[in-house]
Design a protein around this motif. Structure first.
Motif, PDB file in Angstrom:
ATOM      1  N   PRO A 147      31.195  35.920  25.332  1.00  0.00           N
ATOM      2  CA  PRO A 147      31.127  36.509  26.676  1.00  0.00           C
ATOM      3  C   PRO A 147      32.393  36.280  27.508  1.00  0.00           C
ATOM      4  CG  PRO A 147      29.100  35.350  26.181  1.00  0.00           C
ATOM      5  CD  PRO A 147      30.061  35.031  25.085  1.00  0.00           C
ATOM      6  N   LEU A 148      32.997  35.107  27.369  1.00  0.00           N
ATOM      7  CA  LEU A 148      34.230  34.829  28.097  1.00  0.00           C
ATOM      8  C   LEU A 148      35.352  35.747  27.623  1.00  0.00           C
ATOM      9  CD1 LEU A 148      35.870  32.996  30.040  1.00  0.00           C
ATOM     10  CD2 LEU A 148      36.377  31.595  28.052  1.00  0.00           C
ATOM     11  N   ILE A 149      35.504  35.876  26.321  1.00  0.00           N
ATOM     12  CA  ILE A 149      36.555  36.733  25.764  1.00  0.00           C
ATOM     13  C   ILE A 149      36.316  38.186  26.152  1.00  0.00           C
ATOM     14  CG2 ILE A 149      37.556  37.583  23.603  1.00  0.00           C
ATOM     15  CD1 ILE A 149      36.900  34.759  22.445  1.00  0.00           C
ATOM     16  N   THR A 150      35.062  38.629  26.112  1.00  0.00           N
ATOM     17  CA  THR A 150      34.729  39.999  26.493  1.00  0.00           C
ATOM     18  C   THR A 150      35.073  40.265  27.957  1.00  0.00           C
ATOM     19  OG1 THR A 150      32.937  40.021  24.879  1.00  0.00           O
ATOM     20  CG2 THR A 150      32.874  41.694  26.590  1.00  0.00           C
ATOM     21  N   ALA A 151      34.751  39.323  28.827  1.00  0.00           N
ATOM     22  CA  ALA A 151      35.058  39.488  30.256  1.00  0.00           C
ATOM     23  C   ALA A 151      36.560  39.524  30.506  1.00  0.00           C
ATOM     24  CB  ALA A 151      34.412  38.365  31.059  1.00  0.00           C
ATOM     25  N   VAL A 152      37.311  38.657  29.844  1.00  0.00           N
ATOM     26  CA  VAL A 152      38.760  38.623  30.031  1.00  0.00           C
ATOM     27  C   VAL A 152      39.393  39.910  29.510  1.00  0.00           C
ATOM     28  CG1 VAL A 152      40.877  37.452  29.299  1.00  0.00           C
ATOM     29  CG2 VAL A 152      38.923  36.116  30.054  1.00  0.00           C
ATOM     30  N   LEU A 153      38.970  40.368  28.317  1.00  0.00           N
ATOM     31  CA  LEU A 153      39.511  41.619  27.782  1.00  0.00           C
ATOM     32  C   LEU A 153      39.124  42.808  28.654  1.00  0.00           C
ATOM     33  CD1 LEU A 153      38.984  41.157  23.932  1.00  0.00           C
ATOM     34  CD2 LEU A 153      41.121  41.057  25.212  1.00  0.00           C
ATOM     35  N   GLY A 154      37.885  42.818  29.168  1.00  0.00           N
ATOM     36  CA  GLY A 154      37.462  43.882  30.072  1.00  0.00           C
ATOM     37  C   GLY A 154      38.290  43.910  31.341  1.00  0.00           C
TER      38      GLY A 154
ATOM     39  N   LEU B 222      36.032  41.475  38.393  1.00  0.00           N
ATOM     40  CA  LEU B 222      35.237  40.258  38.249  1.00  0.00           C
ATOM     41  C   LEU B 222      35.072  39.634  39.630  1.00  0.00           C
ATOM     42  CD1 LEU B 222      36.783  38.609  35.060  1.00  0.00           C
ATOM     43  CD2 LEU B 222      34.601  39.768  35.249  1.00  0.00           C
ATOM     44  N   THR B 223      33.843  39.437  40.034  1.00  0.00           N
ATOM     45  CA  THR B 223      33.589  38.791  41.314  1.00  0.00           C
ATOM     46  C   THR B 223      33.787  37.287  41.166  1.00  0.00           C
ATOM     47  OG1 THR B 223      31.225  38.489  40.889  1.00  0.00           O
ATOM     48  CG2 THR B 223      31.914  40.583  41.899  1.00  0.00           C
ATOM     49  N   SER B 224      33.848  36.608  42.292  1.00  0.00           N
ATOM     50  CA  SER B 224      34.002  35.150  42.232  1.00  0.00           C
ATOM     51  C   SER B 224      32.780  34.510  41.580  1.00  0.00           C
ATOM     52  CB  SER B 224      34.235  34.583  43.634  1.00  0.00           C
ATOM     53  OG  SER B 224      33.173  34.940  44.490  1.00  0.00           O
ATOM     54  N   PHE B 225      31.603  35.127  41.751  1.00  0.00           N
ATOM     55  CA  PHE B 225      30.401  34.628  41.084  1.00  0.00           C
ATOM     56  C   PHE B 225      30.532  34.765  39.570  1.00  0.00           C
ATOM     57  CE2 PHE B 225      26.087  35.353  39.397  1.00  0.00           C
ATOM     58  CZ  PHE B 225      25.507  34.139  39.761  1.00  0.00           C
TER      59      PHE B 225
END
Length: 129
Positions: free
Chosen positions: A88-95, A103-106
């Motif tokens: 999930p972390l890698i997916t969010a960073v690539l996205g 990406l919100t602060s939350f």
């Protein structure tokens, strides 16, 4: 974890044999669930516009499963668990970088907390005791 147990009990088992066994069981379960409506779910709902994308996703998914299964056999389970739990972390960073997703602060806080939790759970025994 199940893959590691199977590979430990049967060391001569190859990745392709394991994946075939797993696929046969999954197909059987899906056929039992879908039962009569199998044609509707498999063929009637397929749009020709998305067929190329679907084939690409299927091939990439198959490659990911093969690599994951091979890593369960070759690497310690701790490393496999760490890499699987950081998806999930890698997916969010690539996205964020490739697709320009916001990406919100939350979201960032949750990703940091998740990564910290995974790191502590995986290497916690060596650091904390």
């Amino acid at each position: 974890m199940f893959g590691k147990l199977i590979f430990t009990k049967y060391p001569a088992l190859t990745e392709s044999e394991y994946l075939t066994f797993r696929s046969v069981i999954q197909i059987g379960i899906h056929i039992m669930i879908m039962n009569i409506a199998i044609k509707k779910h498999l063929y009637d709902g397929l749009n020709k516009k998305v067929a190329k994308s679907l084939v690409g996703r299927t091939l990439l998914g198959t490659l990911a499963v093969i690599l994951s299964t091979n890593s369960q056999k070759q690497l310690p389970l701790v490393i496999v668990s760490m890499s699987n739990n950081t998806v999930p972390l890698i997916t969010a960073v690539l996205g964020y970088f490739i697709l320009k997703e916001k990406l919100t602060s939350f979201d960032i806080g949750c990703l940091i907390a998740s990564f910290t939790g995974v790191t502590i759970s995986v290497i916690g025994n060596t650091v904390f005791g």
